[in-house]
Design an enzyme around this catalytic site. Structure first.
Site, PDB file in Angstrom:
ATOM      1  N   HIS A 176      13.421  12.930 -16.711  1.00 49.65           N
ATOM      2  CA  HIS A 176      14.220  13.916 -15.992  1.00 49.65           C
ATOM      3  C   HIS A 176      13.730  15.341 -16.205  1.00 49.65           C
ATOM      4  CE1 HIS A 176      16.939  10.472 -15.778  1.00 49.65           C
ATOM      5  NE2 HIS A 176      17.550  11.098 -14.793  1.00 49.65           N
ATOM      6  N   GLU A 179      16.774   7.757  -2.140  1.00 54.48           N
ATOM      7  CA  GLU A 179      15.918   8.889  -1.751  1.00 54.48           C
ATOM      8  C   GLU A 179      14.887   8.542  -0.688  1.00 54.48           C
ATOM      9  OE1 GLU A 179      17.071   8.465  -4.691  1.00 54.48           O
ATOM     10  OE2 GLU A 179      17.746  10.407  -5.436  1.00 54.48           O
TER      11      GLU A 179
END
Lengths: 394, 360
Positions: B152, B83
């Site tokens: 998450h 990322e």
């Protein structure tokens, strides 16, 4: 580990059975013999900036037997988890390890529980390898208090501090600097222990790997980076994600070894070699050439980006459990029937653990607020409706 | 400058095949996002997509399905799981004038890239006195899904919305998804676009106007989803659905709730919110994220600052629990707002509830 105790009782009864079960070949080696046995790895090691260890691996009949039993347990556990997920008893993410068992088992055979292990989210079998029980695995997956993290972590967050297993991490690559940090602490405390940091081929391209590896090399940390290369980062094949997929070489100035990750003896040899070297010379990289039969997670069929022929091909040619079965039979350490009996026992152990876990209660609502801090300082914490549910953190 | 809003119900010929003249068409949020991406890529060759599994896999959540086949690998890029790297690359491409749409498989992973979102994207136009604008969109699922655990499940609306230079949008319905994503892609500034995994499969009716390829929603304007006169409930994303359900329940008890779908977290539509509270005199803010320094905190403060004299009750905040997201189903249920929490808070604001419950 816990697994040994369960299986050895059934094993003892096998020993007492008369050898005259006429069809069985006269046994040359008893399956609990610790007499050294030397077996060659199927493939040579390939090295980068170091001398590869020998292919001849020291083992014993009892070690091979335990490899079979422990890998069969892991295999059965993961397959059972698949069914539980489909039955909606396991929620969220579930990343299964079947196919990769030899890495977890081979590593444990080479190290002690004082060495540290850290991995990503495909961690159920790593937890078992570090001494976790089947009940703790199924309990956690089903969100019950008997789970390894008391139901609060879930599939991706298993830990076992007392045997130096530091998780269980959901963010790809994060465990690598963390693992180098464990190694830093080991060196700082002048312990003669090492840390194995496991990551996948997907994580191998993460920048934080190279940042942490650079520091590990500068500071001579006993860090062993283990790339479990199952050739797919979720749905992306390694050649589409890495300009250089020779992960054992990616450490550049850090030595590396490429290992057949489906051969438990090769894994054991490589980890033994790595531990000795890391204590003397600092970090190194092990690339385990392995394979996962399932998709990335239970949400991924695993067949849109690879062929069914490829999957069944690996299962036929390279399955780690079948390899050990063949060794046990070839060296007359066990008979076909005994191995089938072990597998039956393993199925029963897994089914028993699942049944027990299903009986286990969910965490008490008060557990919502426990373990936010070690020292909560009397701070207030709130539920969704702050005027309805609040707690003081002790 | 904000793009002008098309209010007229014109049906351009090429989209007529999609519009049903009489019956209302339904569209899932997934289809809405996919069609918005498709149309904007078709309209502007500078728009391209990057992210994990967006191409060959057809999208981790199938939002980018079919786009690789249609636009090719130069405009739909499968990235490695890196990322920080690919977000930086996206921002650099935007510096040079391209219009990237960067997908985070979830916004939890955006934390690996947050330096580029804030320091490289949000602040550049300011630091360069207008020379370097960053027409980039960062999109992906935000907040809790179901049973995905602490790492998450976080909602990033408050974090990103606190940063000047960013625009932060969060759709609820398919109309929102289409209109806001198109607006985001056309906008010259960096936009953080917070979707919700659990909404992807939900269907909403869409009018012919919404289906038109020129459809666009204004950034910075909230929508009154349901008019009411007794209490204002603000929400965004999945919580809008919960607020609407709460409003139904409250209506049966004689409380008329006005539900505001924020749509835009930054800029926050303070005038719509304040106008509503000046009408109802009561406020309940709803969000999934952590309560401290949250979106609700900003809304409550805005109302207290601008409309203090109009309040007939203390402001109420409903938010995610102030703990990392637990995995166990019963604890997870307690950690995320439920419809009954919203109902209870609204009744408190209307002085219609029982006294405060005992502490846990």
């Amino acid at each position: 580990m816990a697994l040994s105790r369960i299986a050895s009782s059934s094993h003892a009864s096998n020993l007492l059975k008369p050898l005259s079960t006429a069809l069985s070949i006269r046994r040359l080696i008893s399956s609990d013999s610790t007499v050294p046995l030397t077996i060659e790895t199927s493939l040579p090691f390939i090295s980068h900036k170091c001398d590869a260890p020998p292919r001849a691996v020291d083992t014993s009949a009892s070690e091979l037997f335990s490899f079979f039993r422990d890998m069969a347990t892991m295999r059965r556990m993961e397959i059972a988890a698949d069914s539980l997920y489909k039955a909606k008893l396991i929620r969220g993410f579930c990343h299964l390890y079947d196919g990769q068992e030899a890495v977890a088992i081979g590593m444990e055979a080479a190290i002690t529980k004082k060495d540290a292990i850290i991995t990503a989210y495909r961690d159920h079998c790593t937890f078992i390898g570090r001494g976790g029980t089947l009940l703790e695995v199924f309990g956690e997956l089903m969100g019950r208090i008997c789970g390894g993290s008391k139901g609060k972590g879930g599939s991706m967050h298993f830990y076992r501090k007392q045997t130096n297993f530091f998780g269980g991490h959901g963010i790809v690559g994060a465990q690598i600097p963390l693992g180098c940090g464990l190694a830093f602490a080991q060196r700082y405390s002048k312990e003669e222990n090492v840390t194995f940091t496991l990551y996948g081929d997907g994580a191998a391209n993460q920048g934080q790997l190279f940042e942490a590896l650079n520091m590990a090399a500068l500071w001579d940390l006993p860090a062993i980076l283990v790339c479990e290369n199952n050739h797919y980062g979720m749905g992306t094949a390694e050649w589409r994600a890495a300009k250089n997929p020779a992960y054992y070489k990616r450490g550049d100035y850090v030595p590396g070894l490429k290992v057949d990750g489906m051969d438990v003896l090769a894994v054991k040899q490589a980890c033994k070699f790595a531990k000795e070297n890391a204590l003397k010379n600092g970090p190194l990289i092990l690339e385990m050439d392995t394979y996962r039969y399932h998709g990335h997670s239970m949400s991924d069929p695993g067949s849109t980006y690879r062929t069914r022929d490829e999957i069944s091909g690996v299962r036929q040619e390279r399955d780690p459990i079948e390899r050990v079965r063949k060794l046990l039979l070839a060296h007359d350490i066990a008979s076909e029937k005994e191995l089938k009996d072990i597998e039956k026992q393993v199925r029963k152990d897994v089914d028993d653990a699942i049944a027990k876990a299903k009986e286990c209660p969910m965490p008490d609502p008060s557990e919502l607020f426990t373990n936010v801090y070690v020292k909560g300082l009397g701070v207030e914490s709130f539920g969704a409706d702050r005027k309805e549910v609040r707690a003081t953190l002790p | 400058m904000l793009r002008a809003i098309r209010h007229k119900n014109i049906l351009p010929a090429f989209s007529a095949f999609r519009a049903f003249s009489s019956s209302a068409k339904e569209m899932t949020v997934r289809e809405a996002l996919n069609s918005a991406l498709d149309e904007e890529m078709s309209a502007d060759p500078k728009v391209f997509l990057m992210g994990e599994e967006v191409g060959e896999y057809q999208g981790a959540y199938k939002i980018t399905k079919g786009l690789l086949d249609k636009y090719g690998p130069e405009r739909v890029l499968d990235t490695p799981i890196t990322e920080a790297g690919f977000t930086g690359i996206g921002v650099g491409a935007a510096y040079y004038g391209l219009r990237p749409v960067v997908e985070f498989m979830t916004f939890n992973f955006s934390m690996q890239a947050i330096d580029h979102i804030i320091n490289s994207a949000a602040k550049s136009n300011y630091m360069s006195a207008g020379q370097i604008s960053v027409p980039i969109v960062f999109r992906g699922p935000n907040g809790a899904a179901a049973g995905v655990g602490a790492q998450h499940s976080q909602c990033y609306a408050a974090w990103y919305a606190s940063c000047p230079g960013l625009k932060v949008l969060s759709p609820y319905s398919s109309e929102d998804a289409r209109g806001l994503l198109k607006a985001a892609i056309r906008d010259p500034d960096p936009v953080v676009f917070l979707e919700n995994e659990l909404l992807y499969g939900e269907s909403f009716p869409v009018s012919a106007e919404v289906l038109d390829s020129s459809f666009c929603l204004p950034i910075g304007k909230a929508k009154i989803e349901r008019e009411g006169k007794d209490v204002t409930i603000t929400a965004f994303s999945k919580m809008v659905g919960y607020a609407l359900k709460a409003a139904e329940i409250l209506a049966k008890e004689g409380i008329s709730a006005e539900v505001i779908n924020l749509r835009s977290i930054r800029p926050l539509d303070r005038s719509t919110i304040n106008a509503s509270v000046r009408k109802t005199n009561r406020l309940v803010t709803v969000e999934e994220g952590f309560p401290q320094h949250g979106v609700g905190a900003e809304i409550c403060t805005s109302v207290i600052e601008e409309s203090f004299g109009y309040l007939d009750a203390p402001v109420e905040r409903i938010a995610g629990a102030d703990v990392p997201m637990p995995y166990a189903a019963n604890l997870e249920r307690m950690a995320v707002p439920q419809v009954e929490d919203i109902v209870r808070a609204a009744k408190r604001a209307c002085y219609r509830s029982v006294p405060l419950a005992a502490t846990a």
